[in-house]
Motif scaffolding. Structure first.
Motif, PDB file in Angstrom:
ATOM      1  N   PRO A 173      -1.689  14.082  -1.721  1.00 47.68           N
ATOM      2  CA  PRO A 173      -3.113  13.732  -1.676  1.00 47.68           C
ATOM      3  C   PRO A 173      -3.428  12.751  -2.791  1.00 47.68           C
ATOM      4  O   PRO A 173      -2.857  12.805  -3.883  1.00 47.68           O
ATOM      5  N   LEU A 174      -4.344  11.828  -2.539  1.00 51.58           N
ATOM      6  CA  LEU A 174      -4.531  10.693  -3.445  1.00 51.58           C
ATOM      7  C   LEU A 174      -4.923  11.110  -4.858  1.00 51.58           C
ATOM      8  O   LEU A 174      -4.441  10.538  -5.841  1.00 51.58           O
ATOM      9  N   GLN A 175      -5.791  12.101  -5.006  1.00 50.01           N
ATOM     10  CA  GLN A 175      -6.200  12.509  -6.347  1.00 50.01           C
ATOM     11  C   GLN A 175      -5.056  13.202  -7.076  1.00 50.01           C
ATOM     12  O   GLN A 175      -4.881  13.034  -8.290  1.00 50.01           O
ATOM     13  N   GLU A 176      -4.259  13.965  -6.349  1.00 53.56           N
ATOM     14  CA  GLU A 176      -3.111  14.623  -6.961  1.00 53.56           C
ATOM     15  C   GLU A 176      -2.114  13.584  -7.466  1.00 53.56           C
ATOM     16  O   GLU A 176      -1.572  13.694  -8.567  1.00 53.56           O
ATOM     17  N   ARG A 177      -1.887  12.559  -6.657  1.00 54.46           N
ATOM     18  CA  ARG A 177      -0.957  11.523  -7.105  1.00 54.46           C
ATOM     19  C   ARG A 177      -1.496  10.776  -8.319  1.00 54.46           C
ATOM     20  O   ARG A 177      -0.751  10.487  -9.257  1.00 54.46           O
ATOM     21  N   ALA A 178      -2.773  10.447  -8.296  1.00 53.36           N
ATOM     22  CA  ALA A 178      -3.367   9.729  -9.427  1.00 53.36           C
ATOM     23  C   ALA A 178      -3.190  10.524 -10.716  1.00 53.36           C
ATOM     24  O   ALA A 178      -2.808   9.970 -11.756  1.00 53.36           O
ATOM     25  N   ASN A 179      -3.444  11.823 -10.671  1.00 51.29           N
ATOM     26  CA  ASN A 179      -3.300  12.653 -11.867  1.00 51.29           C
ATOM     27  C   ASN A 179      -1.846  12.811 -12.274  1.00 51.29           C
ATOM     28  O   ASN A 179      -1.516  12.786 -13.467  1.00 51.29           O
ATOM     29  N   LEU A 180      -0.947  12.963 -11.303  1.00 49.84           N
ATOM     30  CA  LEU A 180       0.467  13.105 -11.625  1.00 49.84           C
ATOM     31  C   LEU A 180       0.992  11.849 -12.320  1.00 49.84           C
ATOM     32  O   LEU A 180       1.706  11.935 -13.331  1.00 49.84           O
ATOM     33  N   ASP A 181       0.667  10.685 -11.791  1.00 54.14           N
ATOM     34  CA  ASP A 181       1.149   9.448 -12.406  1.00 54.14           C
ATOM     35  C   ASP A 181       0.640   9.297 -13.828  1.00 54.14           C
ATOM     36  O   ASP A 181       1.350   8.794 -14.716  1.00 54.14           O
ATOM     37  N   MET A 182      -0.585   9.714 -14.088  1.00 55.21           N
ATOM     38  CA  MET A 182      -1.127   9.606 -15.436  1.00 55.21           C
ATOM     39  C   MET A 182      -0.537  10.669 -16.367  1.00 55.21           C
ATOM     40  O   MET A 182      -0.360  10.427 -17.569  1.00 55.21           O
ATOM     41  N   ASP A 183      -0.222  11.846 -15.844  1.00 53.43           N
ATOM     42  CA  ASP A 183       0.481  12.845 -16.651  1.00 53.43           C
ATOM     43  C   ASP A 183       1.888  12.349 -17.000  1.00 53.43           C
ATOM     44  O   ASP A 183       2.374  12.548 -18.126  1.00 53.43           O
ATOM     45  N   PHE A 184       2.533  11.691 -16.040  1.00 56.23           N
ATOM     46  CA  PHE A 184       3.839  11.070 -16.282  1.00 56.23           C
ATOM     47  C   PHE A 184       3.726  10.018 -17.375  1.00 56.23           C
ATOM     48  O   PHE A 184       4.559   9.942 -18.291  1.00 56.23           O
ATOM     49  N   PRO A 222       0.824  -1.207   0.000  1.00 54.57           N
ATOM     50  CA  PRO A 222       0.000   0.000   0.000  1.00 54.57           C
ATOM     51  C   PRO A 222       0.861   1.262   0.000  1.00 54.57           C
ATOM     52  O   PRO A 222       1.807   1.398   0.780  1.00 54.57           O
ATOM     53  N   GLY A 223       0.547   2.188  -0.906  1.00 52.15           N
ATOM     54  CA  GLY A 223       1.298   3.424  -1.006  1.00 52.15           C
ATOM     55  C   GLY A 223       2.641   3.286  -1.671  1.00 52.15           C
ATOM     56  O   GLY A 223       3.404   4.252  -1.723  1.00 52.15           O
ATOM     57  N   GLY A 224       2.953   2.108  -2.201  1.00 53.99           N
ATOM     58  CA  GLY A 224       4.254   1.891  -2.833  1.00 53.99           C
ATOM     59  C   GLY A 224       4.409   2.685  -4.117  1.00 53.99           C
ATOM     60  O   GLY A 224       3.464   3.300  -4.612  1.00 53.99           O
ATOM     61  N   PRO A 225       5.602   2.687  -4.686  1.00 51.89           N
ATOM     62  CA  PRO A 225       5.834   3.442  -5.925  1.00 51.89           C
ATOM     63  C   PRO A 225       4.992   2.916  -7.069  1.00 51.89           C
ATOM     64  O   PRO A 225       4.691   1.722  -7.143  1.00 51.89           O
ATOM     65  N   PHE A 226       4.596   3.805  -7.951  1.00 51.91           N
ATOM     66  CA  PHE A 226       3.854   3.431  -9.153  1.00 51.91           C
ATOM     67  C   PHE A 226       4.874   3.087 -10.228  1.00 51.91           C
ATOM     68  O   PHE A 226       5.695   3.924 -10.611  1.00 51.91           O
ATOM     69  N   ILE A 227       4.841   1.848 -10.719  1.00 55.12           N
ATOM     70  CA  ILE A 227       5.883   1.335 -11.607  1.00 55.12           C
ATOM     71  C   ILE A 227       5.285   1.036 -12.981  1.00 55.12           C
ATOM     72  O   ILE A 227       4.312   0.294 -13.100  1.00 55.12           O
ATOM     73  N   ILE A 228       5.890   1.622 -14.005  1.00 52.88           N
ATOM     74  CA  ILE A 228       5.463   1.436 -15.392  1.00 52.88           C
ATOM     75  C   ILE A 228       6.596   0.772 -16.156  1.00 52.88           C
ATOM     76  O   ILE A 228       7.729   1.267 -16.145  1.00 52.88           O
ATOM     77  N   GLN A 229       6.302  -0.338 -16.824  1.00 51.08           N
ATOM     78  CA  GLN A 229       7.270  -0.976 -17.698  1.00 51.08           C
ATOM     79  C   GLN A 229       6.822  -0.793 -19.137  1.00 51.08           C
ATOM     80  O   GLN A 229       5.735  -1.230 -19.522  1.00 51.08           O
ATOM     81  N   GLY A 244      -4.701  -2.442  -7.353  1.00 47.49           N
ATOM     82  CA  GLY A 244      -4.138  -1.151  -7.741  1.00 47.49           C
ATOM     83  C   GLY A 244      -4.617   0.017  -6.920  1.00 47.49           C
ATOM     84  O   GLY A 244      -3.941   1.048  -6.824  1.00 47.49           O
ATOM     85  N   MET A 245      -5.797  -0.103  -6.296  1.00 48.34           N
ATOM     86  CA  MET A 245      -6.305   0.995  -5.470  1.00 48.34           C
ATOM     87  C   MET A 245      -5.417   1.242  -4.254  1.00 48.34           C
ATOM     88  O   MET A 245      -5.289   2.373  -3.780  1.00 48.34           O
ATOM     89  N   SER A 246      -4.782   0.180  -3.751  1.00 50.97           N
ATOM     90  CA  SER A 246      -3.954   0.325  -2.555  1.00 50.97           C
ATOM     91  C   SER A 246      -2.742   1.207  -2.800  1.00 50.97           C
ATOM     92  O   SER A 246      -2.153   1.729  -1.851  1.00 50.97           O
ATOM     93  N   THR A 247      -2.354   1.402  -4.055  1.00 48.05           N
ATOM     94  CA  THR A 247      -1.261   2.332  -4.357  1.00 48.05           C
ATOM     95  C   THR A 247      -1.584   3.722  -3.838  1.00 48.05           C
ATOM     96  O   THR A 247      -0.693   4.474  -3.429  1.00 48.05           O
ATOM     97  N   LEU A 248      -2.860   4.067  -3.824  1.00 48.65           N
ATOM     98  CA  LEU A 248      -3.316   5.381  -3.347  1.00 48.65           C
ATOM     99  C   LEU A 248      -3.835   5.318  -1.912  1.00 48.65           C
ATOM    100  O   LEU A 248      -4.517   6.231  -1.459  1.00 48.65           O
ATOM    101  N   PHE A 249      -3.509   4.235  -1.199  1.00 45.18           N
ATOM    102  CA  PHE A 249      -4.007   4.003   0.165  1.00 45.18           C
ATOM    103  C   PHE A 249      -5.528   3.905   0.207  1.00 45.18           C
ATOM    104  O   PHE A 249      -6.152   4.207   1.227  1.00 45.18           O
ATOM    105  N   LEU A 250      -6.132   3.483  -0.891  1.00 46.57           N
ATOM    106  CA  LEU A 250      -7.563   3.212  -0.931  1.00 46.57           C
ATOM    107  C   LEU A 250      -7.768   1.701  -0.851  1.00 46.57           C
ATOM    108  O   LEU A 250      -6.907   0.927  -1.273  1.00 46.57           O
ATOM    109  N   PRO A 251      -8.927   1.258  -0.333  1.00 47.77           N
ATOM    110  CA  PRO A 251      -9.181  -0.178  -0.292  1.00 47.77           C
ATOM    111  C   PRO A 251      -9.475  -0.713  -1.686  1.00 47.77           C
ATOM    112  O   PRO A 251     -10.149  -0.064  -2.490  1.00 47.77           O
TER     113      PRO A 251
END
Length: 293
Positions: A130-141, A17-24, A204-211
């Motif tokens: 914040p979870l929504q900010e991270r979700a958007n940042l990862d997708m912008d990345f 939970p909360g671990g790095p978002f990894i893209i291959q 995948g939800m646990s990446t954002l500390f969501l259940p």
């Protein structure tokens, strides 16, 4: 749906939970690290203001200056890292993971046969956002990566086990946090052996500390439940998980009777990956006639 038989590995702790978002990113042929100026320009178009703090043949690193991770000792920009091209060995992705790659069923075997190289991208310190900010940042990345690597054949999202053709990523028209649900969350399907029961869960939800979600049901079209799971996951992300244990969520079963169904929610540990907190969603009753199932 796959008819393969798998046994739960209780020693597998699953995604942290909360671990790095990894893209291959997967490639047929080797690729060079893009030019520093080119990379910075693409990152700024997609992510916003960035500072390149390292760039060589092995690694490129960018500080996302508009996304500050707050800690006890102060604030620091989230770091977005990209590795050099390296060999990709599909044998490291086991049959269980492959069986749940529903978005790429026709191409997954070809991809793993043809793609022999990979570039890995990862966010660092982003768990403090914040979870929504991270979700958007990862997708912008992700959008920046799709622009920088035009020969990428497919994207493998390690946190959720999802595999998608690169064209689907580049042509995606979704906006906001819906992009994270599309690329960062996978919905899996299981038949429970020796029963008529089925289980669908998200990863995948646990990446954002969501259940993550688990659905226990029978006598229903699992494709409808998959769609409901994606919609409910999007609702949790957009509203910062407003559902409490014991509450119900509604849905409509498309079919001859178009029945309305209530689903009772309860927090518990995952059956498939024990360390993940999940929101357990059980078919509770038919609204018409209040008949228990």
């Amino acid at each position: 749906m796959s008819a393969e038989l798998f046994q739960q590995n209780l020693a597998d702790e699953g995604p942290r939970p909360g671990g790095p978002f990894i893209i291959q990113m997967l490639f047929k042929d080797p690729v060079a690290m893009p030019d520093k100026v080119q990379m910075k320009a693409a990152m700024e178009r997609q992510v916003g203001a960035v500072e390149c703090f390292c760039h060589d043949e092995k690694t490129a690193g960018f500080a996302a200056l508009e996304h500050l991770a707050e800690f006890k000792d102060g604030k620091v920009p989230v770091q977005l890292m990209i590795t050099a091209c390296s060999p990709f060995e599909s044998k490291n992705i086991d049959d269980f993971l492959i069986s749940q790659m529903w978005d790429c069923q026709e191409d997954r075997e070809r991809i793993f046969q043809e793609c022999r190289y990979q570039v890995t991208a990862i966010d660092m310190l982003a768990a403090a956002l914040p979870l929504q900010e991270r979700a958007n940042l990862d997708m912008d990345f992700l959008a920046a990566l799709a622009e920088l690597y035009p020969t990428c054949e497919a994207f493998y999202f390690q946190n959720c086990g999802k595999l998608l053709l690169a064209t689907e990523v580049r042509e995606c028209s979704l906006t906001g946090t819906d992009r994270f649900i599309r690329f960062g969350v996978n919905v899996r399907f299981f038949n429970i052996q020796d029963t008529e029961d089925m289980l669908i869960d998200t990863v995948g939800m646990s990446t954002l500390f969501l259940p993550d979600l688990q659905y226990h049901f029978h006598g229903m079209d699992p494709n409808w439940v998959v769609n409901h799971a994606y919609n409910l996951a999007a609702y949790l992300l957009q509203n910062d998980n407003p559902i409490a244990s014991g509450e119900t969520v509604d849905g409509v079963v498309d079919g001859e009777m178009s029945r309305e169904v209530q689903w009772r929610c309860q927090y518990e540990q995952a059956l498939i990956q024990p360390v993940r907190e999940v929101l357990d969603v059980c078919m509770n009753e038919y609204a018409a006639g209040n008949r228990e199932v």
